[in-house]
Design an enzyme around this catalytic site. Structure first.
Site, PDB file in Angstrom:
ATOM      1  N   ASP A 162      28.262 -33.369  14.820  1.00  0.00           N
ATOM      2  CA  ASP A 162      28.478 -34.818  14.757  1.00  0.00           C
ATOM      3  C   ASP A 162      29.603 -35.101  13.757  1.00  0.00           C
ATOM      4  O   ASP A 162      29.525 -34.701  12.601  1.00  0.00           O
ATOM      5  CB  ASP A 162      27.167 -35.492  14.312  1.00  0.00           C
ATOM      6  CG  ASP A 162      27.208 -37.009  14.381  1.00  0.00           C
ATOM      7  OD1 ASP A 162      26.144 -37.615  14.587  1.00  0.00           O
ATOM      8  OD2 ASP A 162      28.293 -37.591  14.197  1.00  0.00           O
TER       9      ASP A 162
ATOM     10  N   ASP B 153      31.208 -38.736  19.636  1.00  0.00           N
ATOM     11  CA  ASP B 153      31.413 -37.878  18.465  1.00  0.00           C
ATOM     12  C   ASP B 153      30.297 -36.878  18.204  1.00  0.00           C
ATOM     13  O   ASP B 153      30.260 -36.285  17.148  1.00  0.00           O
ATOM     14  CB  ASP B 153      31.669 -38.733  17.214  1.00  0.00           C
ATOM     15  CG  ASP B 153      30.394 -39.201  16.543  1.00  0.00           C
ATOM     16  OD1 ASP B 153      29.421 -39.503  17.263  1.00  0.00           O
ATOM     17  OD2 ASP B 153      30.369 -39.254  15.304  1.00  0.00           O
ATOM     18  N   GLU B 154      29.386 -36.718  19.154  1.00  0.00           N
ATOM     19  CA  GLU B 154      28.340 -35.736  18.885  1.00  0.00           C
ATOM     20  C   GLU B 154      27.893 -35.002  20.151  1.00  0.00           C
ATOM     21  O   GLU B 154      27.978 -35.532  21.257  1.00  0.00           O
ATOM     22  CB  GLU B 154      27.135 -36.376  18.185  1.00  0.00           C
ATOM     23  CG  GLU B 154      26.347 -37.318  19.037  1.00  0.00           C
ATOM     24  CD  GLU B 154      25.174 -37.955  18.290  1.00  0.00           C
ATOM     25  OE1 GLU B 154      24.275 -37.220  17.829  1.00  0.00           O
ATOM     26  OE2 GLU B 154      25.159 -39.187  18.209  1.00  0.00           O
TER      27      GLU B 154
HETATM   28  N1  DCP Z   1      29.144 -46.803  16.557  1.00  0.00           N
HETATM   29  C1  DCP Z   1      29.166 -48.163  16.863  1.00  0.00           C
HETATM   30  N2  DCP Z   1      28.075 -48.937  16.613  1.00  0.00           N
HETATM   31  C2  DCP Z   1      26.955 -48.402  16.065  1.00  0.00           C
HETATM   32  C3  DCP Z   1      26.911 -47.025  15.767  1.00  0.00           C
HETATM   33  C4  DCP Z   1      28.036 -46.257  16.013  1.00  0.00           C
HETATM   34  O1  DCP Z   1      30.186 -48.642  17.358  1.00  0.00           O
HETATM   35  N3  DCP Z   1      25.900 -49.168  15.835  1.00  0.00           N
HETATM   36  C5  DCP Z   1      30.341 -46.003  16.796  1.00  0.00           C
HETATM   37  C6  DCP Z   1      31.173 -45.918  15.549  1.00  0.00           C
HETATM   38  C7  DCP Z   1      30.940 -44.540  15.022  1.00  0.00           C
HETATM   39  C8  DCP Z   1      30.651 -43.745  16.275  1.00  0.00           C
HETATM   40  O2  DCP Z   1      30.020 -44.668  17.160  1.00  0.00           O
HETATM   41  O3  DCP Z   1      32.071 -44.045  14.310  1.00  0.00           O
HETATM   42  C9  DCP Z   1      29.764 -42.546  16.039  1.00  0.00           C
HETATM   43  O4  DCP Z   1      28.481 -42.947  15.606  1.00  0.00           O
HETATM   44  P1  DCP Z   1      27.672 -42.178  14.504  1.00  0.00           P
HETATM   45  O5  DCP Z   1      26.301 -42.715  14.525  1.00  0.00           O
HETATM   46  O6  DCP Z   1      27.867 -40.705  14.644  1.00  0.00           O
HETATM   47  O7  DCP Z   1      28.320 -42.679  13.140  1.00  0.00           O
HETATM   48  P2  DCP Z   1      29.604 -42.169  12.376  1.00  0.00           P
HETATM   49  O8  DCP Z   1      30.246 -41.005  13.039  1.00  0.00           O
HETATM   50  O9  DCP Z   1      30.497 -43.347  12.146  1.00  0.00           O
HETATM   51  O10 DCP Z   1      29.032 -41.757  10.985  1.00  0.00           O
HETATM   52  P3  DCP Z   1      28.166 -40.472  10.592  1.00  0.00           P
HETATM   53  O11 DCP Z   1      28.987 -39.756   9.560  1.00  0.00           O
HETATM   54  O12 DCP Z   1      26.896 -41.012  10.034  1.00  0.00           O
HETATM   55  O13 DCP Z   1      27.968 -39.678  11.833  1.00  0.00           O
HETATM   56 MG    MG Z   2      29.137 -39.354  13.629  1.00  0.00          MG
END
Ligand code: DCP
Ligand code: MG
Length: 383
Positions: A25, A120-121
């Protein structure tokens, strides 16, 4: 199909031969891409999302901003209150898709058994690689290093014998995390963690369990089987397995590769054939290498083009015989593009793809994303 063979091995699994799964992720994905593309944002609190005056919400925040209590799905107005120095950036979904495609390609270079969960995962089933002698720790480190080197992004990885434990592990040491849970250690690893970390236990269920005095996964796991049945009905076995770190949910690689493609958006629109040709040749090379890597050969070559005014179209040609040869792909693609060249016409994007794979090639793999939202190159992937 791979999917079926994985199902089969899961079904015959006795619990004696552990599977090895990675959950990978990216960290603060949208925000990390913004910091990558705009060095001025690096080290700063970045809030990706809609504008506060438009009742926008935070899609994600950089880790610098999270220290102020900002998180995904929070109204941008609240985020700005908590973190007034935060830089608000509008999301660029095309760019995130492009980076995601690249990262998923890197995952696929490790194994065809990839199950993407979002941009992203993904889960990766690395069992065969581990059996061939590569320890999960080394595979996870390699994956993190490759993603960092080739995209500039940091990836958090969890390694375990099941999807559910791997996912919990990847989240535990973010950002740039790496947590390996050794076979046999699953229950001990999970025991001190809160029940809400289990996929499928939402805030409501967690609250209900807390009312019963159950807060940790260890407390949950120690309940008798009948208790699970009473509380979770049909989901009882699945929840209990997850609490014990024993779930056998396979990595679902349901889609079959129907096309391999590569595309690029130019920093400045191009119209000069002398400049377009090397770009197209580079894309053909990338596609050829990927085909070779996957052991695939295809009969249809597709060119995708986006003009300066964003008009987007594809042109395709079918070859007499399937190929993975760079020269054949390049020359066919160039022939197709040449027909579209006109004085004054400039291109912002070019793509090259190969599809119509011959039967009996390599085992089907999860497809590389097709040209997004375009005339399908061959069929879209079957699910
Ligand atoms: N995303 C979004 N709305 C949300 C959750 C996520 O638009 N409620 C989008 C933005 C994030 C992407 O999806 O960048 C990936 O979600 P993740 O939950 O993996 O969150 P991040 O990658 O941003 O952070 P982390 O480091 O916790 O994985
Ligand atoms: Mg992420």
């Amino acid at each position: 199909m791979i999917h079926e063979s994985v199902m089969e091995s899961a079904a015959v699994g006795t619990g004696l031969a552990p599977r090895h799964i990675l959950h990978a992720d990216l960290d603060a994905f949208y925000a990390a891409v913004e910091q990558l593309d705009n060095p001025e944002l690096r080290g700063k609190p970045v809030l990706v999302g809609g504008r506060p005056e438009d009742r926008g919400v935070v899609a994600t925040a950089s880790y610098e901003a999270r220290r102020f209590g900002v998180h995904s799905a929070m109204p941008m107005r609240s985020a700005v209150r908590r973190c007034p120095q935060g830089v608000i950036v509008r999301p660029r979904f095309d760019r995130y898709r492009e980076v995601s495609d690249r990262v998923m390609e890197i995952f696929h270079d490790l194994t065809g058994l990839v199950e993407p969960l979002s941009l992203d995962e993904a889960y990766l089933d690395i069992t065969d690689l581990v059996l061939e002698g590569s320890p999960p720790l080394r595979l996870a480190l390699d994956l993190k290093r490759r993603v960092k080197e080739e995209t500039g992004l940091t990836l958090s990885v969890g390694a375990a014998t099941s999807k559910s434990v791997a996912k919990i592990a990847s989240d535990l040491n973010k950002p740039d995390g790496l947590v390996v849970v050794l076979p046999g250690e699953e229950a001990a690893f999970l025991a001190p963690l809160l029940v809400a970390r289990i996929w499928g236990i939402g805030p409501k269920t967690a609250e209900r369990l807390r009312a019963e005095g159950i807060e940790s996964i260890g407390q949950l796991a120690s309940q008798p089987v009948e208790w699970f049945t009473q509380r979770f009905g049909q989901r009882a076995a699945s929840v209990r397995d997850k609490a014990l770190g024993q779930d056998r949910e396979p990595v679902h690689t349901e889609r079959v590769t129907k096309s391999v493609s590569a595309e690029t958006t130019f920093a400045n629109d191009l119209g000069d054939p002398a400049k377009l040709h090397p770009e197209l040749a580079g894309l053909a090379g990338r596609v050829a290498r990927h085909l070779e890597h996957k052991g695939l050969r295809g009969r249809t070559v597709t060119v995708k083009a986006r003009l300066a005014d964003f008009t987007t179209f594809t042109r395709q040609a079918t070859l007499p015989a399937a190929t993975a040869a760079e020269s054949a792909i390049r020359d066919t693609a160039w022939r197709l593009l040449s027909l579209e060249l006109q004085p004054g016409r400039t291109f912002r994007l070019l793509g090259v793809g190969v599809s119509s794979f011959v039967e009996g090639g390599a085992a089907p793999q999860l497809q590389l994303p097709l040209f997004e939202g375009e005339t399908a190159v061959g069929d879209s992937a079957g699910n």
